[in-house]
Design an enzyme around this catalytic site. Sequence first.
Site, PDB file in Angstrom:
ATOM      1  N   CYS A  48       0.843  -1.187   0.000  1.00 48.27           N
ATOM      2  CA  CYS A  48       0.000   0.000   0.000  1.00 48.27           C
ATOM      3  C   CYS A  48       0.883   1.243   0.000  1.00 48.27           C
ATOM      4  CB  CYS A  48      -0.915  -0.011   1.222  1.00 48.27           C
ATOM      5  SG  CYS A  48      -1.937   1.473   1.369  1.00 48.27           S
ATOM      6  N   CYS A  97      -7.239  -1.208   1.661  1.00 47.33           N
ATOM      7  CA  CYS A  97      -6.188  -1.699   2.548  1.00 47.33           C
ATOM      8  C   CYS A  97      -6.774  -1.837   3.951  1.00 47.33           C
ATOM      9  CB  CYS A  97      -5.018  -0.713   2.545  1.00 47.33           C
ATOM     10  SG  CYS A  97      -3.723  -1.124   3.745  1.00 47.33           S
ATOM     11  N   CYS A 122      -8.414  -5.628  -9.615  1.00 49.36           N
ATOM     12  CA  CYS A 122      -8.028  -4.553 -10.527  1.00 49.36           C
ATOM     13  C   CYS A 122      -7.597  -3.372  -9.656  1.00 49.36           C
ATOM     14  CB  CYS A 122      -9.216  -4.208 -11.420  1.00 49.36           C
ATOM     15  SG  CYS A 122      -8.881  -2.961 -12.643  1.00 49.36           S
TER      16      CYS A 122
END
Length: 136
Positions: A48, A97, A122
């Site tokens: 992330c 996340c 995606c």
Amino acid sequence: MTDFKLLTDDEWRKRLTNMEFHVLREAGTEPPFVGEYTDTTASGVYSCRACGEELFRSTEKFSSHCGWPSFFSPLAQDRIIQRADNSHGMRRTEVLCANCGSHLGHVFEGEGYDTPTDLRYCINSISLTFEEGQQQ
């Protein structure tokens, strides 16, 4: 250790570029085929961009030709949150996340890709950082 879920928008704006903030914190989408990881084939781990949490491995990345990096599975299910997204007149599943709540992209199923899960995560390139060679 930072509790990323407690950061204010102003604190996020200091940490992220305008485009990163738009995608990660406002659930925006980067344009297709422009992201730095769309066609990456090197071995490594994708994390992330907002908090550094490891999310996807290159071994689960595949070429879907959709314009964004695609993965058939996250590093672990507890690293992401999936929730219904009915915006833009569509029914989709948003991927966030789990560590900081940042928007990553969407997951689609049943599209017929030759992958073990028949899922396509995606993910916006701008939502990720990549560390080459790191595999767990």
